[in-house]
Structures are given as C-alpha cells and as structure tokens.
Design a protein around this motif. Structure first.
Motif, PDB file in Angstrom:
ATOM      1  N   TYR A 187      18.649 109.963  23.373  1.00 41.21           N
ATOM      2  CA  TYR A 187      19.473 108.902  23.949  1.00 41.21           C
ATOM      3  C   TYR A 187      20.250 108.187  22.863  1.00 41.21           C
ATOM      4  CZ  TYR A 187      16.978 109.677  28.270  1.00 41.21           C
ATOM      5  OH  TYR A 187      16.480 110.254  29.398  1.00 41.21           O
ATOM      6  N   ILE A 188      21.407 107.631  23.252  1.00 40.69           N
ATOM      7  CA  ILE A 188      22.247 106.854  22.351  1.00 40.69           C
ATOM      8  C   ILE A 188      22.614 105.541  23.035  1.00 40.69           C
ATOM      9  CG2 ILE A 188      23.191 108.839  21.118  1.00 40.69           C
ATOM     10  CD1 ILE A 188      25.694 108.596  22.924  1.00 40.69           C
ATOM     11  N   ASP A 189      22.972 104.556  22.224  1.00 38.69           N
ATOM     12  CA  ASP A 189      23.446 103.288  22.769  1.00 38.69           C
ATOM     13  C   ASP A 189      24.880 103.445  23.256  1.00 38.69           C
ATOM     14  OD1 ASP A 189      21.282 101.536  22.484  1.00 38.69           O
ATOM     15  OD2 ASP A 189      21.718 101.242  20.357  1.00 38.69           O
ATOM     16  N   ALA A 202      20.363 106.767  37.926  1.00 40.90           N
ATOM     17  CA  ALA A 202      19.154 106.656  37.102  1.00 40.90           C
ATOM     18  C   ALA A 202      19.301 107.450  35.805  1.00 40.90           C
ATOM     19  CB  ALA A 202      17.932 107.130  37.889  1.00 40.90           C
ATOM     20  N   VAL A 203      19.860 108.659  35.879  1.00 39.60           N
ATOM     21  CA  VAL A 203      20.056 109.484  34.688  1.00 39.60           C
ATOM     22  C   VAL A 203      20.898 108.749  33.652  1.00 39.60           C
ATOM     23  CG1 VAL A 203      21.249 111.558  33.811  1.00 39.60           C
ATOM     24  CG2 VAL A 203      19.750 111.725  35.818  1.00 39.60           C
ATOM     25  N   TRP A 204      21.975 108.101  34.100  1.00 39.92           N
ATOM     26  CA  TRP A 204      22.906 107.444  33.191  1.00 39.92           C
ATOM     27  C   TRP A 204      22.587 105.966  32.997  1.00 39.92           C
ATOM     28  CZ3 TRP A 204      25.650 110.092  29.893  1.00 39.92           C
ATOM     29  CH2 TRP A 204      25.840 111.451  30.151  1.00 39.92           C
ATOM     30  N   ASN A 205      21.420 105.539  33.461  1.00 40.73           N
ATOM     31  CA  ASN A 205      20.900 104.201  33.189  1.00 40.73           C
ATOM     32  C   ASN A 205      21.841 103.100  33.681  1.00 40.73           C
ATOM     33  OD1 ASN A 205      18.873 102.496  32.301  1.00 40.73           O
ATOM     34  ND2 ASN A 205      19.535 102.528  30.167  1.00 40.73           N
ATOM     35  N   ILE A 206      22.358 103.286  34.899  1.00 41.42           N
ATOM     36  CA  ILE A 206      23.252 102.317  35.527  1.00 41.42           C
ATOM     37  C   ILE A 206      22.400 101.313  36.296  1.00 41.42           C
ATOM     38  CG2 ILE A 206      25.071 102.009  37.275  1.00 41.42           C
ATOM     39  CD1 ILE A 206      26.063 103.454  34.804  1.00 41.42           C
ATOM     40  N   MET A 215      21.184  90.507  39.960  1.00 37.59           N
ATOM     41  CA  MET A 215      22.044  91.206  39.016  1.00 37.59           C
ATOM     42  C   MET A 215      23.294  90.378  38.706  1.00 37.59           C
ATOM     43  SD  MET A 215      23.634  95.027  39.344  1.00 37.59           S
ATOM     44  CE  MET A 215      22.031  95.732  39.704  1.00 37.59           C
ATOM     45  N   ILE A 216      23.949  89.890  39.731  1.00 41.24           N
ATOM     46  CA  ILE A 216      25.232  89.205  39.514  1.00 41.24           C
ATOM     47  C   ILE A 216      25.053  87.848  38.835  1.00 41.24           C
ATOM     48  CG2 ILE A 216      25.526  87.958  41.696  1.00 41.24           C
ATOM     49  CD1 ILE A 216      28.422  89.295  41.622  1.00 41.24           C
ATOM     50  N   HIS A 217      23.870  87.260  38.953  1.00 40.61           N
ATOM     51  CA  HIS A 217      23.603  85.980  38.296  1.00 40.61           C
ATOM     52  C   HIS A 217      22.960  86.140  36.920  1.00 40.61           C
ATOM     53  CE1 HIS A 217      25.041  83.593  41.561  1.00 40.61           C
ATOM     54  NE2 HIS A 217      24.259  84.221  42.415  1.00 40.61           N
ATOM     55  N   SER A 218      22.771  87.379  36.486  1.00 41.49           N
ATOM     56  CA  SER A 218      22.220  87.643  35.161  1.00 41.49           C
ATOM     57  C   SER A 218      23.211  87.199  34.092  1.00 41.49           C
ATOM     58  CB  SER A 218      21.940  89.140  35.006  1.00 41.49           C
ATOM     59  OG  SER A 218      21.714  89.475  33.663  1.00 41.49           O
ATOM     60  N   ALA A 219      22.708  86.704  32.987  1.00 43.11           N
ATOM     61  CA  ALA A 219      23.559  86.339  31.856  1.00 43.11           C
ATOM     62  C   ALA A 219      24.322  87.556  31.340  1.00 43.11           C
ATOM     63  CB  ALA A 219      22.715  85.728  30.745  1.00 43.11           C
ATOM     64  N   LEU A 220      23.782  88.759  31.531  1.00 44.46           N
ATOM     65  CA  LEU A 220      24.441  89.978  31.065  1.00 44.46           C
ATOM     66  C   LEU A 220      25.709  90.296  31.860  1.00 44.46           C
ATOM     67  CD1 LEU A 220      21.317  92.257  30.500  1.00 44.46           C
ATOM     68  CD2 LEU A 220      22.620  90.950  28.799  1.00 44.46           C
ATOM     69  N   SER A 239      24.467  96.546  25.530  1.00 39.44           N
ATOM     70  CA  SER A 239      24.314  97.968  25.284  1.00 39.44           C
ATOM     71  C   SER A 239      23.194  98.536  26.142  1.00 39.44           C
ATOM     72  CB  SER A 239      24.002  98.184  23.803  1.00 39.44           C
ATOM     73  OG  SER A 239      24.010  99.548  23.502  1.00 39.44           O
ATOM     74  N   ARG A 240      23.372  99.769  26.579  1.00 42.19           N
ATOM     75  CA  ARG A 240      22.305 100.450  27.317  1.00 42.19           C
ATOM     76  C   ARG A 240      22.126 101.847  26.732  1.00 42.19           C
ATOM     77  NH1 ARG A 240      26.568 101.370  31.230  1.00 42.19           N
ATOM     78  NH2 ARG A 240      26.847 103.593  31.462  1.00 42.19           N
ATOM     79  N   LEU A 241      20.957 102.411  26.916  1.00 41.81           N
ATOM     80  CA  LEU A 241      20.690 103.768  26.447  1.00 41.81           C
ATOM     81  C   LEU A 241      21.157 104.765  27.497  1.00 41.81           C
ATOM     82  CD1 LEU A 241      17.131 103.404  24.898  1.00 41.81           C
ATOM     83  CD2 LEU A 241      19.306 103.685  23.692  1.00 41.81           C
ATOM     84  N   VAL A 242      21.876 105.777  27.042  1.00 38.00           N
ATOM     85  CA  VAL A 242      22.335 106.857  27.925  1.00 38.00           C
ATOM     86  C   VAL A 242      22.001 108.186  27.261  1.00 38.00           C
ATOM     87  CG1 VAL A 242      24.192 105.465  28.940  1.00 38.00           C
ATOM     88  CG2 VAL A 242      24.667 106.912  26.956  1.00 38.00           C
ATOM     89  N   PRO A 243      21.931 109.252  28.046  1.00 32.76           N
ATOM     90  CA  PRO A 243      21.668 110.561  27.434  1.00 32.76           C
ATOM     91  C   PRO A 243      22.747 110.914  26.412  1.00 32.76           C
ATOM     92  CG  PRO A 243      21.440 110.674  29.820  1.00 32.76           C
ATOM     93  CD  PRO A 243      22.034 109.331  29.504  1.00 32.76           C
TER      94      PRO A 243
END
Length: 156
Positions: free
Chosen positions: A3-5, A110-114, A126-131, A137-141
C-alpha cells in the motif's frame, strides 16, 4: 499487496447513490447539508443525481442509471482515483435486480479505501468530520508496484 499513501484534497469528490426507496431520504439529507456539499464536487448515478440536482440546485455530474451501468461507472471512477467519498443510501429490505453491481461497487470502495456511508447516521458523522474540510492521506493499493512485480515474475 503493498500500500501507498494517496492524498485526498480539501475539496472532496463525493459520489451520491440511492436505491429507489431511499432516494427521498438522500435528497432530504442533501438539502440538510447543502452548505457543506456545495463546497465539494458531486457525482451520482443518473436518476439519483438528477433528482438531487432538481431538489437542491446543487451541481451533480450524472453517470448512467445504476441498473444501466452507473454502478460500474462509479466503480471505475473509484479505481481511477476520481472519487473520495461514497454516500450510498441502499435499501436493505428490497432485493435489487442489479444486486451484483451494488456488491461490486461496495467491494471496490473497500479495495481502494474510500470512506462509505450507507445511511443518514453514518453520512452525518462523515460530513461533520474535521477531515471533510481539509486534505488528508489514505492508504491505497500500490497498483504500479503490483504491475512491476508481475512483470518481474513473467521475466524469470
């Protein structure tokens, strides 16, 4: 799989999808969160996207209708890094003729960590998250690394 960022920008690309019996709930949710959603790029399957756009005035890039291939289009956009968040109000009480497509969409997310929200409560969180307001950054294949390793295997 390694995985990569992968960075997600502050302005998110938000996919909006709903089964027929859940479209009204998703439209209501979009109206409630219009001020946040208008800060991001929206896309959706055909009928859902059209109904959201008409009810809220939000600009929505419309793909095909789900049963006509819109779920697969959306899955392809996820694989290509063109979707950051999936909000999918699905109906757990109604079997869908395109159920395999729906399962494939959720699998590829799920595979692409969405990040995926399947109901109003999770979408609210989700929409009220600070992110939601900043990049992260998220980990993806590591697909390029995967291809390179496959080439190395066949070269031997």
């Amino acid at each position: 799989m390694e995985y990569i960022d992968q960075p997600i920008a502050a302005q998110k690309r938000v996919a909006l999808v709903a089964h027929d019996n859940r479209k009204a709930s998703l439209i209501e949710w979009c109206q409630k969160h219009r001020a946040v959603l208008e800060q991001h790029q929206l896309l959706g399957t055909g009928t859902t996207g059209s109904k959201i756009e008409a009810a809220t005035g939000l600009a929505v890039e419309k793909l095909f209708s789900g049963p006509m291939g819109g779920d697969q289009q959306l899955g392809a956009k996820i694989c290509q890094g063109e979707v950051d968040i999936l909000i999918f109000f699905w109906d757990p009480f109604e079997p869908m003729p395109h159920d395999p497509d729906v399962k494939a969409l959720l699998r590829i997310a799920a595979v692409w960590n969405i990040p995926v929200a399947c109901n109003g409560s999770s979408a609210d969180m989700m929409i009220h998250s600070a992110l939601m307001e900043r990049s992260f950054s998220r980990l993806v294949p590591d697909y390029q690394g995967y291809l390179d390793s496959r080439k190395a295997e066949t070269a031997v």
